[in-house]
Write an enzyme that holds these catalytic residues in place. Structure first.
Site, PDB file in Angstrom:
ATOM      1  N   TYR A  44       0.318   1.422  -3.224  1.00 57.51           N
ATOM      2  CA  TYR A  44      -0.688   1.497  -4.279  1.00 57.51           C
ATOM      3  C   TYR A  44      -1.933   2.242  -3.818  1.00 57.51           C
ATOM      4  O   TYR A  44      -2.697   2.754  -4.626  1.00 57.51           O
ATOM      5  CB  TYR A  44      -1.114   0.083  -4.697  1.00 57.51           C
ATOM      6  CG  TYR A  44      -0.183  -0.652  -5.635  1.00 57.51           C
ATOM      7  CD1 TYR A  44       1.124  -0.225  -5.878  1.00 57.51           C
ATOM      8  CD2 TYR A  44      -0.620  -1.805  -6.276  1.00 57.51           C
ATOM      9  CE1 TYR A  44       1.968  -0.921  -6.722  1.00 57.51           C
ATOM     10  CE2 TYR A  44       0.212  -2.512  -7.130  1.00 57.51           C
ATOM     11  CZ  TYR A  44       1.502  -2.075  -7.354  1.00 57.51           C
ATOM     12  OH  TYR A  44       2.321  -2.771  -8.208  1.00 57.51           O
ATOM     13  N   GLY A  45      -2.172   2.267  -2.505  1.00 56.16           N
ATOM     14  CA  GLY A  45      -3.465   2.685  -1.974  1.00 56.16           C
ATOM     15  C   GLY A  45      -3.833   4.127  -2.188  1.00 56.16           C
ATOM     16  O   GLY A  45      -4.996   4.497  -2.033  1.00 56.16           O
ATOM     17  N   CYS A  76      -3.257  -8.404  -2.409  1.00 58.48           N
ATOM     18  CA  CYS A  76      -3.315  -6.954  -2.209  1.00 58.48           C
ATOM     19  C   CYS A  76      -4.752  -6.527  -2.446  1.00 58.48           C
ATOM     20  O   CYS A  76      -5.275  -6.717  -3.557  1.00 58.48           O
ATOM     21  CB  CYS A  76      -2.371  -6.256  -3.188  1.00 58.48           C
ATOM     22  SG  CYS A  76      -2.450  -4.452  -3.173  1.00 58.48           S
ATOM     23  N   ASN A  77      -5.398  -5.989  -1.429  1.00 60.08           N
ATOM     24  CA  ASN A  77      -6.787  -5.575  -1.587  1.00 60.08           C
ATOM     25  C   ASN A  77      -6.937  -4.486  -2.637  1.00 60.08           C
ATOM     26  O   ASN A  77      -7.888  -4.487  -3.429  1.00 60.08           O
ATOM     27  CB  ASN A  77      -7.338  -5.066  -0.246  1.00 60.08           C
ATOM     28  CG  ASN A  77      -7.452  -6.161   0.791  1.00 60.08           C
ATOM     29  OD1 ASN A  77      -6.477  -6.512   1.435  1.00 60.08           O
ATOM     30  ND2 ASN A  77      -8.639  -6.708   0.965  1.00 60.08           N
ATOM     31  N   THR A  78      -6.001  -3.557  -2.665  1.00 61.91           N
ATOM     32  CA  THR A  78      -6.062  -2.461  -3.625  1.00 61.91           C
ATOM     33  C   THR A  78      -5.943  -2.968  -5.054  1.00 61.91           C
ATOM     34  O   THR A  78      -6.731  -2.611  -5.932  1.00 61.91           O
ATOM     35  CB  THR A  78      -4.953  -1.433  -3.327  1.00 61.91           C
ATOM     36  OG1 THR A  78      -5.152  -0.894  -2.018  1.00 61.91           O
ATOM     37  CG2 THR A  78      -4.972  -0.301  -4.339  1.00 61.91           C
ATOM     38  N   CYS A 186      -6.394  -4.331   4.242  1.00 60.49           N
ATOM     39  CA  CYS A 186      -5.137  -4.220   3.503  1.00 60.49           C
ATOM     40  C   CYS A 186      -4.210  -5.286   4.057  1.00 60.49           C
ATOM     41  O   CYS A 186      -4.131  -5.453   5.286  1.00 60.49           O
ATOM     42  CB  CYS A 186      -4.527  -2.832   3.685  1.00 60.49           C
ATOM     43  SG  CYS A 186      -2.839  -2.671   3.018  1.00 60.49           S
ATOM     44  N   THR A 187      -3.507  -5.989   3.188  1.00 59.10           N
ATOM     45  CA  THR A 187      -2.694  -7.115   3.661  1.00 59.10           C
ATOM     46  C   THR A 187      -1.471  -6.660   4.449  1.00 59.10           C
ATOM     47  O   THR A 187      -0.835  -7.478   5.124  1.00 59.10           O
ATOM     48  CB  THR A 187      -2.254  -8.013   2.481  1.00 59.10           C
ATOM     49  OG1 THR A 187      -1.548  -7.219   1.507  1.00 59.10           O
ATOM     50  CG2 THR A 187      -3.466  -8.673   1.834  1.00 59.10           C
TER      51      THR A 187
END
Length: 257
Positions: A44-45, A76-78, A186-187
């Site tokens: 996704y990033g 998910c950070n993103t 980011c995980t």
């Protein structure tokens, strides 16, 4: 009406969110967890924000249509940066917990220090991260460090490979000897800790937001009187048709730090 026996869904763009699931299981071993990794659309990033938002909302809608959920952890950070507010607005019946880079922990432990944030391009460019950064940048010097390609290596199972170490040397090389801590934003990245430590050295502290996210999830469930104390259960799903993604997810669940 949500019930204690309902699932806690844990969502990520791929296998990275397993790093958060591990913390959740430690905090709440009696819960039923449903993990969904969207490896078919990973990473996704590097995607546009609107695309990340649409993918996240689609995944959440699919999970809700197939399972009884009481909570959703966006591991998910993103996806958190791009979509957590939209998910909360679309599903007010759910407890929704996102994840963010552990900058507060870094600022508390290293006042006046130098902290790198290793994250995806989307996480680093989003307004949510910018707001978080400005809460702490008077107390610590913060460096944004994008790591394009690292998620793909973790998704491929190459968490401790020569390719991963070579990429990290390129990304982190300019900061060697300059950092007190690195926030893994980011995980996926906690699974590459061994390679990161080899590049940075043992004196640089590595931090991530998984434990804090698990504590917040437990707190929210307790407030809602939805904390379960059963035998515990973990169901893992993935959008990729490749059966190796399920195998890799299970391996990551038991991987040593």
């Amino acid at each position: 009406m949500n019930e204690k026996k309902d699932y806690i869904a844990v969502f990520d763009s791929g296998v990275g969110g397993i790093s958060v699931l591990r913390h959740l299981i430690r905090q709440m071993p009696g819960e039923r967890f449903l993990y969904f990794g969207d490896s078919a659309n990973a990473p996704y990033g590097c995607r546009p924000t609107e695309e990340v938002r649409a993918l996240t909302l689609t995944a959440v809608g699919k999970l809700l249509s197939e399972y009884p959920l009481k909570a959703l952890v966006i591991a998910c950070n993103t996806a958190t940066a791009a979509a957590v507010n939209d998910v909360r607005a679309a599903h007010p019946e759910l407890i929704v917990v996102g994840i963010e880079p552990a900058l507060k922990v870094a600022a508390d432990h290293f006042p006046g220090g130098r902290v790198g944030v290793l994250a995806t391009e989307v996480t680093l460019r989003e307004e949510k991260f910018d707001t978080l950064l400005h809460r702490f940048d008077e107390n610590v010097t913060i460096y944004k460090i994008p790591a394009p390609g690292l998620v793909e290596l973790v998704e491929a199972g190459k968490v401790d490979s020569p390719e991963t170490e070579a990429l990290l040397k390129t990304v982190l090389g300019p900061y060697l000897g300059q950092l007190d801590a690195v926030v893994l934003g980011c995980t996926h990245y906690p699974f590459a800790k061994k390679a990161i430590r080899r590049v940075l050295g043992q004196d640089v502290v590595l931090l991530d937001g998984g434990e804090g996210t698990a504590r917040e999830t437990r707190r929210r469930l307790e407030l809602a009187d939805l904390l379960e104390n059963g035998p515990g259960e973990v169901t893992i799903c993935n959008s990729s048709p490749d059966p190796d993604m399920l195998r890799l997810s299970r391996e990551r669940l038991t991987q040593e730090d």
